[in-house]
Design an enzyme around this catalytic site. Structure first.
Site, PDB file in Angstrom:
ATOM      1  CG  HIS A 158     -34.861   1.789  52.098  1.00 40.60           C
ATOM      2  ND1 HIS A 158     -35.306   3.078  52.266  1.00 40.60           N
ATOM      3  CD2 HIS A 158     -34.050   1.811  50.995  1.00 40.60           C
ATOM      4  CE1 HIS A 158     -34.806   3.842  51.303  1.00 40.60           C
ATOM      5  NE2 HIS A 158     -34.035   3.094  50.530  1.00 40.60           N
ATOM      6  CG  ASP A 193     -29.362   6.402  50.245  1.00 42.53           C
ATOM      7  OD1 ASP A 193     -28.521   5.495  50.136  1.00 42.53           O
ATOM      8  OD2 ASP A 193     -30.364   6.496  49.505  1.00 42.53           O
ATOM      9  CG  HIS A 195     -33.557   6.009  47.677  1.00 41.40           C
ATOM     10  ND1 HIS A 195     -32.346   5.514  47.207  1.00 41.40           N
ATOM     11  CD2 HIS A 195     -34.399   6.047  46.613  1.00 41.40           C
ATOM     12  CE1 HIS A 195     -32.462   5.253  45.909  1.00 41.40           C
ATOM     13  NE2 HIS A 195     -33.686   5.579  45.531  1.00 41.40           N
ATOM     14  CG  ASP A 282     -28.259   6.444  46.644  1.00 43.75           C
ATOM     15  OD1 ASP A 282     -27.919   7.267  47.526  1.00 43.75           O
ATOM     16  OD2 ASP A 282     -29.063   5.519  46.871  1.00 43.75           O
TER      17      ASP A 282
END
Length: 341
Positions: A158, A193, A195, A282
């Site tokens: 990120h 991931d 995200h 995740d």
């Protein structure tokens, strides 16, 4: 497989995480890395320490102002009257015709995208060590290893060139990809991931030498919300070299693995000579963030798909939070990858 790991991650233990206005301890805890390390060790993988590079690998991706801020932020913040234990900004500029500030509080707002990336006394040391872990894994592959796994913490995908966010400070995935370009003309990055890897996308968005692909929960409903949509395909020289594959919340193995097939096909068309995997765990059905519902078997199958490309590969740890399946899911990916070879 060689696992690169540094215990310096443990000095970063963020306490500030604001969810729907409620302050709580971050889910990005040191125990994540120790559980992953334990599982990898028990599975028989070789553990090696990172090489000492200092800021050189990070400086290939991040701006000087940003690196300086991360280095001094906690120390200088502690000198401010009535300051909190961690650097947490109280405002963020829109960046539209904005001017870079001198005040530390302003710099914090400029460089920290959200309330999920507090900077404590050990953050810089841990983030720098994490970048060295990624660089070491990339160098192992450059030196002839078929693959290496960078057990990075804190994670990185990120983080933009000049901005932290979502538990991330230095973009380990981007650092590894950039390092591989020393020998390879084209490198692909596949982020699995839960995200979207918005920082990685932003770093390479206008470049054609790095293909970025992300399979993630639909940002219309899930962090990071503003980035990761299918229409984001690159810009300028990078037009067509970014592929987002957002998945409906709660998607299970079949849907996730079908997106994996699309990603593999696009990577084959790009014809890279090296690969970086942003290995978030995740997406698991048991992860506390509950975005997707991928099983251990699904992670194993994805590992096999990735290995079928037959490319020199750096696997970089991203997300994956505390659950009984965390370590098992890492072993599933790695064993699937080794079987797929």
């Amino acid at each position: 497989m060689k696992i690169v790991y540094s215990d310096k991650h443990a000095v970063h233990d963020p306490q500030t995480f604001v969810v729907r206005g409620v302050k709580q301890r971050s889910t990005e805890q040191p125990e994540r890395a120790t559980r992953l390390l334990g599982a990898a060790t028990e599975a028989g993988h070789e553990i090696v320490g990172p090489r000492a590079y200092g800021t050189a690998p990070a400086a290939t991706i991040h701006t000087p102002d940003y690196l300086d801020f991360l280095h001094i932020a906690s120390r200088e913040w502690a000198k401010l009257p009535n300051a909190s234990a961690e650097v947490v900004p109280n405002m963020h500029p829109s960046r539209y015709a904005a001017t870079y500030p001198r005040a530390l509080a302003g710099r914090a707002g400029w460089h920290q995208a959200d309330l999920a990336c507090p900077i404590g006394p050990g953050t810089w040391e841990a983030a720098l060590a994490s970048s060295e872990v990624a660089a070491t894994a990339a160098d192992l592959v450059l030196e002839g290893a078929r693959e290496a796994y960078a057990l990075c913490r804190p994670p990185g995908h990120h983080a933009y060139a000049d901005m932290a966010g979502g538990f991330c400070f230095l973009n380990n995935t981007a650092i590894a990809a950039q390092r591989l370009l020393a020998k390879h003309q084209r490198v692909a990055v596949l982020d699995i991931d839960v995200h979207h890897g918005n920082g990685t996308q932003g770093i390479f968005y206008e470049r054609a030498d790095v293909l970025t692909i992300s399979i993630h929960a639909d940002p219309a409903d899930y962090y990071p919300y503003f980035w990761g949509h299918a229409h984001e395909t690159g810009a300028g020289a990078g037009q067509g070299f970014n592929l987002n594959l957002p998945q409906p919340l709660g998607s299970s193995d079949a849907v996730w693995l079908a997106a994996g097939d699309k990603a593999i096909a696009r990577i084959r068309a790009f014809n890279p000579t090296a690969l970086v995997i942003a290995l978030g765990l995740d997406a698991s059905e048991s992860d506390p963030l509950q975005g997707l519902k991928v099983t251990g078997a699904g992670f194993h199958a994805m590992g096999q798909k990735i290995a079928s490309l037959g490319l020199p590969t750096v696997l970089v740890q991203e997300g994956g939070y505390l659950s009984d399946d965390l370590g098992r899911n890492l072993v599933q990916v790695l064993s699937g990858f080794e079987k797929g070879r």
